[in-house]
Write a protein that holds these residues in place. Structure first.
Motif, PDB file in Angstrom:
ATOM      1  N   TRP A 176      12.212  22.625  11.832  1.00 32.91           N
ATOM      2  CA  TRP A 176      10.760  22.852  11.728  1.00 32.91           C
ATOM      3  C   TRP A 176      10.509  24.019  10.781  1.00 32.91           C
ATOM      4  O   TRP A 176      11.166  25.067  10.867  1.00 32.91           O
ATOM      5  N   LYS A 177       9.551  23.863   9.867  1.00 30.12           N
ATOM      6  CA  LYS A 177       9.158  24.937   8.949  1.00 30.12           C
ATOM      7  C   LYS A 177       7.668  24.804   8.691  1.00 30.12           C
ATOM      8  O   LYS A 177       7.187  23.736   8.288  1.00 30.12           O
ATOM      9  N   SER A 178       6.904  25.865   8.930  1.00 29.84           N
ATOM     10  CA  SER A 178       5.457  25.812   8.725  1.00 29.84           C
ATOM     11  C   SER A 178       5.012  26.980   7.856  1.00 29.84           C
ATOM     12  O   SER A 178       5.637  28.044   7.842  1.00 29.84           O
ATOM     13  N   THR A 179       3.921  26.772   7.144  1.00 28.13           N
ATOM     14  CA  THR A 179       3.346  27.788   6.264  1.00 28.13           C
ATOM     15  C   THR A 179       1.840  27.780   6.441  1.00 28.13           C
ATOM     16  O   THR A 179       1.215  26.721   6.407  1.00 28.13           O
ATOM     17  N   HIS A 249       0.289  23.746   6.138  1.00 26.22           N
ATOM     18  CA  HIS A 249       1.403  22.877   5.762  1.00 26.22           C
ATOM     19  C   HIS A 249       2.609  23.079   6.681  1.00 26.22           C
ATOM     20  O   HIS A 249       2.909  24.200   7.099  1.00 26.22           O
ATOM     21  N   ALA A 250       3.299  21.976   7.007  1.00 26.81           N
ATOM     22  CA  ALA A 250       4.548  22.056   7.776  1.00 26.81           C
ATOM     23  C   ALA A 250       5.487  20.938   7.342  1.00 26.81           C
ATOM     24  O   ALA A 250       5.037  19.877   6.888  1.00 26.81           O
ATOM     25  N   ASP A 277       1.680  26.895  15.851  1.00 26.51           N
ATOM     26  CA  ASP A 277       2.263  25.632  15.396  1.00 26.51           C
ATOM     27  C   ASP A 277       2.086  24.483  16.377  1.00 26.51           C
ATOM     28  O   ASP A 277       2.197  23.319  15.986  1.00 26.51           O
ATOM     29  N   TRP A 281      -0.984  17.461  14.526  1.00 24.65           N
ATOM     30  CA  TRP A 281      -0.836  17.564  13.075  1.00 24.65           C
ATOM     31  C   TRP A 281      -1.094  16.188  12.471  1.00 24.65           C
ATOM     32  O   TRP A 281      -0.824  15.172  13.099  1.00 24.65           O
ATOM     33  N   THR A 307       6.176  15.500   6.259  1.00 27.24           N
ATOM     34  CA  THR A 307       5.344  16.625   5.844  1.00 27.24           C
ATOM     35  C   THR A 307       4.022  16.476   6.585  1.00 27.24           C
ATOM     36  O   THR A 307       3.487  15.369   6.704  1.00 27.24           O
TER      37      THR A 307
END
Length: 347
Positions: A176-179, A249-250, A277, A281, A307
């Motif tokens: 998992w990576k979110s911005t 964005h994730a 998070d 989404w 994405t």
């Protein structure tokens, strides 16, 4: 693959049953709980050769890799047309239905005096037209949706997939990576959209601000084209703001789920997520990866790379499609060698 000839020097691909370009295919993928069918056409064939001499046995194993394109395959041919006094939604419905596909098109009010399609494929023209009014184009099977980015494209009665990330053995989230911030990593900006139109009656410039962007911290001026009227300026600026709604964005790798496709939502939770998070989404893109072990089918692994986007930090304000686009259940049939939607709408 059976040898097509008795010659020891090779084999015939035609006799071996290799599918030629344009062959319609239906591929079912997923797991034992749920699965989805991919409808498409063969667009390229690659026979994997080997430097090792093949014995003169009755049959040999020769891997064949197929590249397939979905039902929009027949929308790739270039065309030249002129659409006078038309809205983007009318043009989109006409193009999609003429290809025998099901149209889910949200009504747009902006009227174009003339819309030229000059030696451009239907799919490219449709994508550029949707971008002009701030909509998105998403294809799923024999359905093509042209809607606002926040409209949910889940089918009637379809559940929202849920995933867990707690650094435990039962997790369904692998990575998992979110911005989150004022700048959207996918190229857009959460900004105050501002432009000017010329009033020929007074000879003055009129400032126009896109609705809903007044309080944004960053201002961006639209100066790429002249606006003939205040109404045109408002339409264009609203389209620019609409395109950038999913600015949070994730990226994630999830346990494989065939329900995940662009335009649908998913839910994530768990103690290992960031404070903003969790929750719903919108899926922006997906890649389904299935590793298959021929000798041990039960040992295959199914992952889905996604994405994701949101229109605000910590939450997603998705819009139900009921009342905005058609809700007829999607059904696909093979007619005269082409995949077609069984319901394409009224003429």
């Amino acid at each position: 693959m059976q040898r097509g000839t008795s010659s020891s020097s090779g084999w015939s691909l035609d006799a071996a049953g290799v599918m030629p370009e344009g062959t319609p295919v239906a591929l079912r993928f997923g797991d034992t709980v749920r699965s989805t069918t991919f409808y498409g056409y063969v667009t390229a064939v690659a026979v994997q050769g080997s430097d090792t001499h093949q014995p003169t046995a009755p049959s040999v194993k020769v891997p064949v890799v197929y590249t397939c394109l979905g039902p929009t395959y027949y929308m790739q041919s270039q065309a030249t047309r002129l659409w006078p006094s038309s809205t983007a939604s009318y043009v989109a419905r006409s193009i999609i239905r003429s290809a025998g596909l099901r149209a889910q098109v949200q009504q747009s009010s902006r009227l174009f005096e003339n819309l030229p399609q000059q030696a451009t494929s239907d799919f490219t023209f449709l994508r550029d037209l949707a971008d002009e009014v701030g909509y998105r184009v998403l294809a799923s099977g024999t359905t093509i949706a042209v809607t606002d980015p926040l409209v949910s494209l889940r089918e009637t009665g379809e559940d929202r997939p849920t995933f867990q990330y707690s650094k435990a053995l039962t997790d369904t989230v692998k990575t998992w990576k979110s911005t989150a911030g004022q700048l959207d990593p996918l190229g857009g900006m959460r900004t105050r959209r501002e432009g000017f139109s010329f009033n020929p009656a007074t000879g003055a410039l009129v400032r126009v601000v896109a609705a809903g962007t007044e309080d944004s911290a960053v201002t961006q001026y639209s100066t790429g084209r002249p606006f003939a009227s205040q109404a045109e300026a408002a339409d264009v600026l609203s389209a620019e703001a609409r395109r950038e709604r999913l600015w949070v964005h994730a990226e994630a790798t999830l346990r494989g789920d065939s329900r995940l496709r662009p335009g649908t939502e998913l839910e994530v939770g768990g103690s290992s997520l960031g404070p903003d998070d969790g929750g719903a989404w919108m899926v922006r893109s997906t890649a389904h990866r299935i590793s298959v072990m021929p000798n041990r089918p039960d040992a295959g692994v199914y992952w889905t790379d996604v994405t994701l986007g949101r229109n605000r930090i910590g939450a997603l304000d998705s819009v139900p499609k009921s009342g905005l686009v058609g809700t007829i259940e999607p059904e696909t049939a093979l007619i005269d060698g082409r995949w077609r939607a069984q319901h394409i709408g009224s003429p």
